[in-house]
Design an enzyme around this catalytic site. Structure first.
Site, PDB file in Angstrom:
ATOM      1  N   LYS A  19       0.109   8.691   1.757  1.00  0.00           N
ATOM      2  CA  LYS A  19      -1.295   8.320   1.910  1.00  0.00           C
ATOM      3  C   LYS A  19      -2.034   9.528   2.470  1.00  0.00           C
ATOM      4  O   LYS A  19      -2.184   9.695   3.680  1.00  0.00           O
ATOM      5  CB  LYS A  19      -1.441   7.105   2.837  1.00  0.00           C
ATOM      6  CG  LYS A  19      -0.646   5.891   2.405  1.00  0.00           C
ATOM      7  CD  LYS A  19      -0.948   5.474   0.981  1.00  0.00           C
ATOM      8  CE  LYS A  19      -2.370   5.008   0.805  1.00  0.00           C
ATOM      9  NZ  LYS A  19      -2.626   4.539  -0.572  1.00  0.00           N
ATOM     10  N   ASP A  51      -3.620   0.051   6.014  1.00  0.00           N
ATOM     11  CA  ASP A  51      -4.527  -0.875   5.330  1.00  0.00           C
ATOM     12  C   ASP A  51      -4.104  -2.340   5.440  1.00  0.00           C
ATOM     13  O   ASP A  51      -4.299  -3.127   4.502  1.00  0.00           O
ATOM     14  CB  ASP A  51      -4.662  -0.495   3.848  1.00  0.00           C
ATOM     15  CG  ASP A  51      -5.468   0.779   3.658  1.00  0.00           C
ATOM     16  OD1 ASP A  51      -5.996   1.304   4.659  1.00  0.00           O
ATOM     17  OD2 ASP A  51      -5.565   1.255   2.512  1.00  0.00           O
ATOM     18  N   ASN A  77       0.815  -1.206   0.000  1.00  0.00           N
ATOM     19  CA  ASN A  77       0.000   0.000   0.000  1.00  0.00           C
ATOM     20  C   ASN A  77       0.852   1.261   0.000  1.00  0.00           C
ATOM     21  O   ASN A  77       0.598   2.192  -0.771  1.00  0.00           O
ATOM     22  CB  ASN A  77      -0.925  -0.014   1.226  1.00  0.00           C
ATOM     23  CG  ASN A  77      -1.773   1.229   1.351  1.00  0.00           C
ATOM     24  OD1 ASN A  77      -1.298   2.272   1.783  1.00  0.00           O
ATOM     25  ND2 ASN A  77      -3.042   1.119   0.989  1.00  0.00           N
TER      26      ASN A  77
END
Length: 325
Positions: free
Chosen positions: A58, A286, A24
């Site tokens: 992110k 995540d 991720n």
């Protein structure tokens, strides 16, 4: 409009599908290089074209306490090392128009996150980048670059209503007024800016609080955008802000990743997007929806077997003439 890029053509023509995969977020240079090595080995073994993915930032986080990554400058340096060391194309995401030029120097595919799917300026900039010293951001001040753009379908927009949504998008002196269907409103913004290298991505739709569902009809409807359709089989199983412990992070249903993946390849998607980790329980972002590296080859082999027997990429020809004995 310029011609499509060699990478775009390779992915568009991939059989049975192509793979966008990686962790991720960039946790460290060592971790990313190790993951790229293993994922490339598996993709090569099963015969799938691979684009390595990871994020440098992110930006859409549940909490200020959430891990975000190394940032753009350091993150792009690490992704460049992956690209050179393993001869892999790269996909990563942008969140602001100012990031497009720098990210485009490293990434072969630029992903626009689902939450930003209505940002007309950000989409149009994917067709062009601004050279140093440029003035007003209009068509003549940009140079075309061969970067594919991955447009994620937003989870809070109804796919049914999206199918007949007339919008006017203004970008300085450029005004676009089109009738779009499905994700065509996103894809067409990029094409009109001069970039034909567009893909659309399904990643689930909000279903009540803290939950997403995948409507398989979207895979069929999204073909109307006339570009490759990608299934994000891991983000589609997020439970936004739903992780136990006060909503500091998103939860997820990792055990259902094979279910969504099987459905997507049976319907006939062109590509699979998935986040993979060697230690999902320790992943800083995540973790509940990252697929274990140890099971990647096994899952891909099953998906390839399904994709090879399905006729999902062919529209069923329905004969409505009266049946006679």
């Amino acid at each position: 409009m310029a011609a499509t890029s060699p990478l775009y053509n390779k992915l568009k023509d991939a059989e049975p599908f192509f793979l966008l995969a990686g962790p991720n977020v960039i946790e460290s240079e060592e971790h990313i290089l190790r993951m790229a090595k293993h994922i490339k080995h598996i993709a090569t073994k099963v015969g799938l074209p691979l684009v390595f993915k990871s994020s440098f930032d992110k930006a859409n986080r549940t909490s200020s306490k959430s891990f975000r990554g190394p940032g753009m400058a350091e993150g792009l340096k690490i992704l460049e090392k992956v690209k050179v060391a393993y001869d892999l194309p790269i996909v990563t995401d942008v969140h602001e128009s100012i990031q497009c030029e720098e990210v485009g120097k490293v990434a072969d595919i630029i992903q626009i996150p689902a939450f930003l799917c209505r940002q007309a300026r950000l989409y149009i900039l994917q067709g062009f980048y601004r050279p140093s010293g440029c003035g007003s951001p209009n068509r003549k001040n940009y140079q075309y670059q061969e970067r594919t753009v991955l447009c994620s379908f937003c989870e809070f927009i109804s796919s049914y209503l999206f199918r007949a949504d007339t919008k006017t998008f203004c970008f300085d002196d450029c005004v676009y007024d089109e009738l779009f269907k499905v994700m065509n409103n996103s894809a067409e913004k990029i094409r009109l800016a001069g970039n034909p290298n567009v893909m659309v991505c399904e990643r689930g739709t909000m279903f009540g609080y803290n939950d997403l569902i995948v409507d398989p009809r979207n895979f069929e409807w999204m073909r109307e955008a006339n570009c490759p359709v990608v299934a994000d089989i891991t983000h589609a199983l997020q439970q936004p802000a739903g992780k136990k412990g006060g909503g500091v992070a998103s939860g997820g249903l990792r055990e259902l990743i094979p279910c969504i993946a099987r459905t997507a390849v049976a319907v006939g998607v062109d590509g699979i997007f998935m986040e993979v980790h060697d230690d999902p329980l320790s992943a800083p972002v995540d973790g509940p929806t990252q697929w274990p590296l140890r099971h990647l080859e096994e899952l891909l082999e099953e998906l390839i077997a399904i994709a090879r027997v399905t006729k999902g990429k062919q529209r069923f020809q329905i004969d409505l003439t009266p049946y006679r004995d």
